[in-house]
Design an enzyme around this catalytic site. Sequence first.
Site, mmCIF file in Angstrom:
data_model
loop_
_atom_site.group_PDB
_atom_site.id
_atom_site.type_symbol
_atom_site.label_atom_id
_atom_site.label_comp_id
_atom_site.label_asym_id
_atom_site.label_seq_id
_atom_site.Cartn_x
_atom_site.Cartn_y
_atom_site.Cartn_z
ATOM 1 N N ARG A 105 -4.441 1.345 -4.829
ATOM 2 C CA ARG A 105 -5.058 2.676 -4.723
ATOM 3 C C ARG A 105 -4.024 3.794 -4.667
ATOM 4 N NH1 ARG A 105 -9.695 3.015 -0.466
ATOM 5 N NH2 ARG A 105 -9.649 5.046 -1.432
ATOM 6 N N CYS A 106 -2.754 3.443 -4.534
ATOM 7 C CA CYS A 106 -1.673 4.425 -4.399
ATOM 8 C C CYS A 106 -1.030 4.692 -5.758
ATOM 9 C CB CYS A 106 -0.637 3.894 -3.406
ATOM 10 S SG CYS A 106 0.869 4.881 -3.329
ATOM 11 N N SER A 107 -0.976 5.942 -6.163
ATOM 12 C CA SER A 107 -0.411 6.276 -7.473
ATOM 13 C C SER A 107 1.072 5.932 -7.556
ATOM 14 C CB SER A 107 -0.637 7.748 -7.803
ATOM 15 O OG SER A 107 0.061 8.588 -6.906
#
Length: 115
Positions: A10-12
């Site tokens: 979920r973390c870019s």
Amino acid sequence: MAVTIYHNPRCSKSRQALQLLRDRGIEPEIVEYLKTPPTADELDAVLSRLGLEPRAVMRAKEAAYREAGMGDESLSRRALIDLMAANPIVIERPIVVNGARAALGRPPENVLSIL
């Protein structure tokens, strides 16, 4: 070369670091650390490879950080590591490990230094 990424999809920044590895033909072992948290001993080893102390890779803005009292300056290194293992959401991401070396992927290009 055995490369591991402690990853949060979920973390870019984590996704970007993973793509940097893949763009270089490296398919790392992906550890989704929120689903499969590292043990305290594993975290200790990663911190040693990073050359960092626990607070340098803790997300102090997470509610779990405050709720677990991780801001307490009297906590020992081991106590902080134990709390990180119990509350993996506070671990900064991504962390990439390549043998005896590791890098915090903030920015993602930092991982290139250990390849």
